[in-house]
Scaffold this motif. Structure first.
Motif, PDB file in Angstrom:
ATOM      1  N   LEU A 263      44.469  30.051 -17.547  1.00 22.87           N
ATOM      2  CA  LEU A 263      45.656  30.124 -18.398  1.00 22.87           C
ATOM      3  C   LEU A 263      46.289  28.741 -18.529  1.00 22.87           C
ATOM      4  CD1 LEU A 263      47.290  33.322 -16.856  1.00 22.87           C
ATOM      5  CD2 LEU A 263      45.982  33.190 -18.989  1.00 22.87           C
ATOM      6  N   ALA A 264      46.785  28.451 -19.722  1.00 20.38           N
ATOM      7  CA  ALA A 264      47.490  27.196 -19.940  1.00 20.38           C
ATOM      8  C   ALA A 264      48.970  27.358 -19.587  1.00 20.38           C
ATOM      9  CB  ALA A 264      47.349  26.755 -21.395  1.00 20.38           C
ATOM     10  N   LEU A 265      49.633  26.235 -19.375  1.00 17.93           N
ATOM     11  CA  LEU A 265      51.079  26.223 -19.194  1.00 17.93           C
ATOM     12  C   LEU A 265      51.746  25.924 -20.529  1.00 17.93           C
ATOM     13  CD1 LEU A 265      51.306  24.130 -15.901  1.00 17.93           C
ATOM     14  CD2 LEU A 265      51.741  26.584 -16.106  1.00 17.93           C
ATOM     15  N   SER A 266      52.762  26.695 -20.870  1.00 16.81           N
ATOM     16  CA  SER A 266      53.515  26.421 -22.087  1.00 16.81           C
ATOM     17  C   SER A 266      54.311  25.130 -21.915  1.00 16.81           C
ATOM     18  CB  SER A 266      54.475  27.575 -22.379  1.00 16.81           C
ATOM     19  OG  SER A 266      55.539  27.574 -21.442  1.00 16.81           O
ATOM     20  N   PRO A 267      54.798  24.520 -23.007  1.00 15.07           N
ATOM     21  CA  PRO A 267      55.634  23.323 -22.878  1.00 15.07           C
ATOM     22  C   PRO A 267      56.842  23.538 -21.966  1.00 15.07           C
ATOM     23  CG  PRO A 267      54.903  23.538 -25.138  1.00 15.07           C
ATOM     24  CD  PRO A 267      54.465  24.788 -24.434  1.00 15.07           C
ATOM     25  N   THR A 268      57.450  24.718 -22.027  1.00 13.26           N
ATOM     26  CA  THR A 268      58.586  24.997 -21.143  1.00 13.26           C
ATOM     27  C   THR A 268      58.146  25.043 -19.689  1.00 13.26           C
ATOM     28  OG1 THR A 268      59.835  26.194 -22.825  1.00 13.26           O
ATOM     29  CG2 THR A 268      60.341  26.712 -20.535  1.00 13.26           C
ATOM     30  N   MET A 269      57.000  25.635 -19.436  1.00 11.13           N
ATOM     31  CA  MET A 269      56.484  25.694 -18.068  1.00 11.13           C
ATOM     32  C   MET A 269      56.153  24.300 -17.542  1.00 11.13           C
ATOM     33  SD  MET A 269      54.044  29.046 -18.438  1.00 11.13           S
ATOM     34  CE  MET A 269      54.730  30.661 -18.820  1.00 11.13           C
ATOM     35  N   VAL A 270      55.579  23.462 -18.406  1.00  4.85           N
ATOM     36  CA  VAL A 270      55.305  22.073 -18.014  1.00  4.85           C
ATOM     37  C   VAL A 270      56.615  21.360 -17.668  1.00  4.85           C
ATOM     38  CG1 VAL A 270      54.453  19.833 -18.817  1.00  4.85           C
ATOM     39  CG2 VAL A 270      53.157  21.918 -19.318  1.00  4.85           C
ATOM     40  N   ALA A 271      57.656  21.611 -18.458  1.00  7.05           N
ATOM     41  CA  ALA A 271      58.958  20.988 -18.182  1.00  7.05           C
ATOM     42  C   ALA A 271      59.496  21.445 -16.835  1.00  7.05           C
ATOM     43  CB  ALA A 271      59.950  21.324 -19.294  1.00  7.05           C
ATOM     44  N   CYS A 272      59.259  22.711 -16.478  1.00  2.10           N
ATOM     45  CA  CYS A 272      59.680  23.201 -15.160  1.00  2.10           C
ATOM     46  C   CYS A 272      58.926  22.485 -14.049  1.00  2.10           C
ATOM     47  CB  CYS A 272      59.452  24.709 -15.060  1.00  2.10           C
ATOM     48  SG  CYS A 272      60.606  25.711 -16.012  1.00  2.10           S
ATOM     49  N   VAL A 273      57.616  22.356 -14.196  1.00  2.42           N
ATOM     50  CA  VAL A 273      56.828  21.624 -13.202  1.00  2.42           C
ATOM     51  C   VAL A 273      57.357  20.198 -13.078  1.00  2.42           C
ATOM     52  CG1 VAL A 273      54.538  20.751 -12.603  1.00  2.42           C
ATOM     53  CG2 VAL A 273      54.779  23.044 -13.580  1.00  2.42           C
ATOM     54  N   ASN A 274      57.683  19.602 -14.202  1.00  2.00           N
ATOM     55  CA  ASN A 274      58.166  18.218 -14.199  1.00  2.00           C
ATOM     56  C   ASN A 274      59.568  18.075 -13.619  1.00  2.00           C
ATOM     57  OD1 ASN A 274      55.848  16.999 -15.187  1.00  2.00           O
ATOM     58  ND2 ASN A 274      56.454  17.243 -17.330  1.00  2.00           N
ATOM     59  N   ASN A 275      60.256  19.195 -13.379  1.00  4.13           N
ATOM     60  CA  ASN A 275      61.523  19.123 -12.649  1.00  4.13           C
ATOM     61  C   ASN A 275      61.304  18.752 -11.184  1.00  4.13           C
ATOM     62  OD1 ASN A 275      63.172  19.789 -14.781  1.00  4.13           O
ATOM     63  ND2 ASN A 275      63.534  21.895 -14.131  1.00  4.13           N
ATOM     64  N   LEU A 276      60.107  19.012 -10.686  1.00  5.83           N
ATOM     65  CA  LEU A 276      59.806  18.718  -9.283  1.00  5.83           C
ATOM     66  C   LEU A 276      59.580  17.225  -9.094  1.00  5.83           C
ATOM     67  CD1 LEU A 276      57.311  21.654  -8.652  1.00  5.83           C
ATOM     68  CD2 LEU A 276      59.723  21.561  -8.003  1.00  5.83           C
ATOM     69  N   PRO A 277      59.961  16.688  -7.962  1.00 10.71           N
ATOM     70  CA  PRO A 277      59.808  15.250  -7.729  1.00 10.71           C
ATOM     71  C   PRO A 277      58.362  14.869  -7.428  1.00 10.71           C
ATOM     72  CG  PRO A 277      60.736  16.285  -5.792  1.00 10.71           C
ATOM     73  CD  PRO A 277      60.656  17.352  -6.846  1.00 10.71           C
ATOM     74  N   GLY A 278      57.977  13.668  -7.853  1.00  7.47           N
ATOM     75  CA  GLY A 278      56.685  13.113  -7.484  1.00  7.47           C
ATOM     76  C   GLY A 278      55.574  13.440  -8.448  1.00  7.47           C
ATOM     77  N   GLU A 279      55.185  12.451  -9.266  1.00  6.63           N
ATOM     78  CA  GLU A 279      54.142  12.698 -10.268  1.00  6.63           C
ATOM     79  C   GLU A 279      52.828  13.118  -9.627  1.00  6.63           C
ATOM     80  OE1 GLU A 279      51.785  10.501 -13.971  1.00  6.63           O
ATOM     81  OE2 GLU A 279      53.356   9.434 -12.880  1.00  6.63           O
ATOM     82  N   ALA A 280      52.440  12.476  -8.540  1.00  4.63           N
ATOM     83  CA  ALA A 280      51.154  12.781  -7.916  1.00  4.63           C
ATOM     84  C   ALA A 280      51.108  14.215  -7.421  1.00  4.63           C
ATOM     85  CB  ALA A 280      50.880  11.809  -6.776  1.00  4.63           C
ATOM     86  N   VAL A 281      52.177  14.675  -6.783  1.00  2.00           N
ATOM     87  CA  VAL A 281      52.173  16.044  -6.262  1.00  2.00           C
ATOM     88  C   VAL A 281      52.267  17.051  -7.400  1.00  2.00           C
ATOM     89  CG1 VAL A 281      54.675  16.240  -5.854  1.00  2.00           C
ATOM     90  CG2 VAL A 281      53.066  17.562  -4.457  1.00  2.00           C
ATOM     91  N   ARG A 282      52.986  16.716  -8.474  1.00  5.74           N
ATOM     92  CA  ARG A 282      53.035  17.613  -9.637  1.00  5.74           C
ATOM     93  C   ARG A 282      51.648  17.795 -10.237  1.00  5.74           C
ATOM     94  NH1 ARG A 282      57.711  14.513 -11.180  1.00  5.74           N
ATOM     95  NH2 ARG A 282      56.525  13.510 -12.840  1.00  5.74           N
ATOM     96  N   ARG A 283      50.919  16.692 -10.373  1.00  9.96           N
ATOM     97  CA  ARG A 283      49.560  16.771 -10.921  1.00  9.96           C
ATOM     98  C   ARG A 283      48.654  17.587 -10.003  1.00  9.96           C
ATOM     99  NH1 ARG A 283      47.931  13.398 -14.917  1.00  9.96           N
ATOM    100  NH2 ARG A 283      45.826  13.268 -14.030  1.00  9.96           N
ATOM    101  N   ARG A 284      48.811  17.385  -8.709  1.00 14.24           N
ATOM    102  CA  ARG A 284      48.013  18.151  -7.753  1.00 14.24           C
ATOM    103  C   ARG A 284      48.299  19.643  -7.882  1.00 14.24           C
ATOM    104  NH1 ARG A 284      49.393  17.921  -1.411  1.00 14.24           N
ATOM    105  NH2 ARG A 284      48.164  19.704  -0.711  1.00 14.24           N
ATOM    106  N   LEU A 285      49.559  20.000  -7.968  1.00 18.82           N
ATOM    107  CA  LEU A 285      49.932  21.409  -8.092  1.00 18.82           C
ATOM    108  C   LEU A 285      49.385  22.019  -9.378  1.00 18.82           C
ATOM    109  CD1 LEU A 285      53.621  21.231  -6.844  1.00 18.82           C
ATOM    110  CD2 LEU A 285      51.875  22.746  -5.894  1.00 18.82           C
ATOM    111  N   ALA A 286      49.591  21.336 -10.499  1.00 22.63           N
ATOM    112  CA  ALA A 286      49.239  21.907 -11.802  1.00 22.63           C
ATOM    113  C   ALA A 286      47.742  21.890 -12.071  1.00 22.63           C
ATOM    114  CB  ALA A 286      49.981  21.162 -12.907  1.00 22.63           C
ATOM    115  N   LEU A 287      47.052  20.844 -11.606  1.00 26.50           N
ATOM    116  CA  LEU A 287      45.643  20.670 -11.981  1.00 26.50           C
ATOM    117  C   LEU A 287      44.660  21.234 -10.961  1.00 26.50           C
ATOM    118  CD1 LEU A 287      45.721  17.063 -13.500  1.00 26.50           C
ATOM    119  CD2 LEU A 287      45.766  19.256 -14.695  1.00 26.50           C
TER     120      LEU A 287
END
Length: 226
Positions: A140-164
């Motif tokens: 399943l893909a993440l909607s733009p709103t869902m991506v924005a929620c993920v991006n509320n979390l700190p740390g680009e590297a950990v966000r990428r790890r979580l999402a990908l």
């Protein structure tokens, strides 16, 4: 039986998932109840805060109820009806007009993790429960709103790890990574989170909401325009 319960302790509203038999998963009734309780908090006068938690020791929320989605028509219903409704709730929660805190007392998967991520702050149980975005493993893909929620979390590297990767991150690791403010022992999570919410409730509500929405910035404003 209602899936959510709203209580008030002083200036803190406590919104509790209480559908343990379904792992506190999300369906249309959940979204209806959630929005109705947000209406109640929104209508309250004075400075308040909102604490979101669950009364199940295993699950904060196990995300979207896929059995319910299948019963309503499957993927077309999910993509065309349910995800837009969930997006609207996440947008409302992210911009909500008072401080918000998620006390993650068990697994927060998918939609549950998104609700926690839409809040201003998070705490977590130290010994049990994972924060996880499993969409990549579900196809399943993440909607733009869902991506924005993920991006509320700190740390680009950990966000990428979580999402990908769909990584599952427990409370102590989440605290080290800054995803949550603190990880607490089971019997300390609720009182510590309530105390934190009570301190946040002392903030000037109008100023807090204005600053929060400014910090969210253009990426959230664009979502609201869609």
């Amino acid at each position: 039986m209602p899936q959510l319960r709203l209580d008030r302790t002083g200036d803190v509203f406590v919104l509790t998932f209480q559908n343990a038999d379904a792992s506190n998963m999300l369906d249309d009734s959940t979204l209806d109840e959630f929005n109705a309780h947000l209406d109640t908090v929104e209508a309250a006068s004075g400075n308040v805060a909102l604490l979101i938690t669950a009364d199940d020791e295993k699950f904060f929320s196990n995300g979207i109820n896929l059995d319910y989605i299948q019963s309503q028509g499957g993927m077309p219903f999910l993509l065309n009806t349910f995800v837009p409704r969930l997006d609207q709730l996440l947008q409302r929660l992210a911009r909500f007009g008072c401080p918000t805190l998620a006390a993650i007392n068990g697994h927060a998967f998918g939609g549950g993790a998104l609700i926690a991520s839409a809040c201003d702050f998070r705490t977590m149980r130290a010994d049990r429960g994972f924060l996880c975005f499993p969409e990549v493993d579900l196809g399943l893909a993440l909607s733009p709103t869902m991506v924005a929620c993920v991006n509320n979390l700190p740390g680009e590297a950990v966000r990428r790890r979580l999402a990908l990767t769909g990584a599952r991150i427990g409370g102590e690791e989440a605290a080290r990574l800054g995803l949550v403010e603190a990880a607490h022992a089971p019997d300390a999570l609720q009182p510590a989170s309530l105390a934190m919410a009570a301190e946040l409730a002392k903030k000037n509500r109008r100023a807090y909401a204005t600053i929060k929405r400014s910090l969210l910035g253009p990426r959230w404003d664009a979502l609201l325009a869609d």
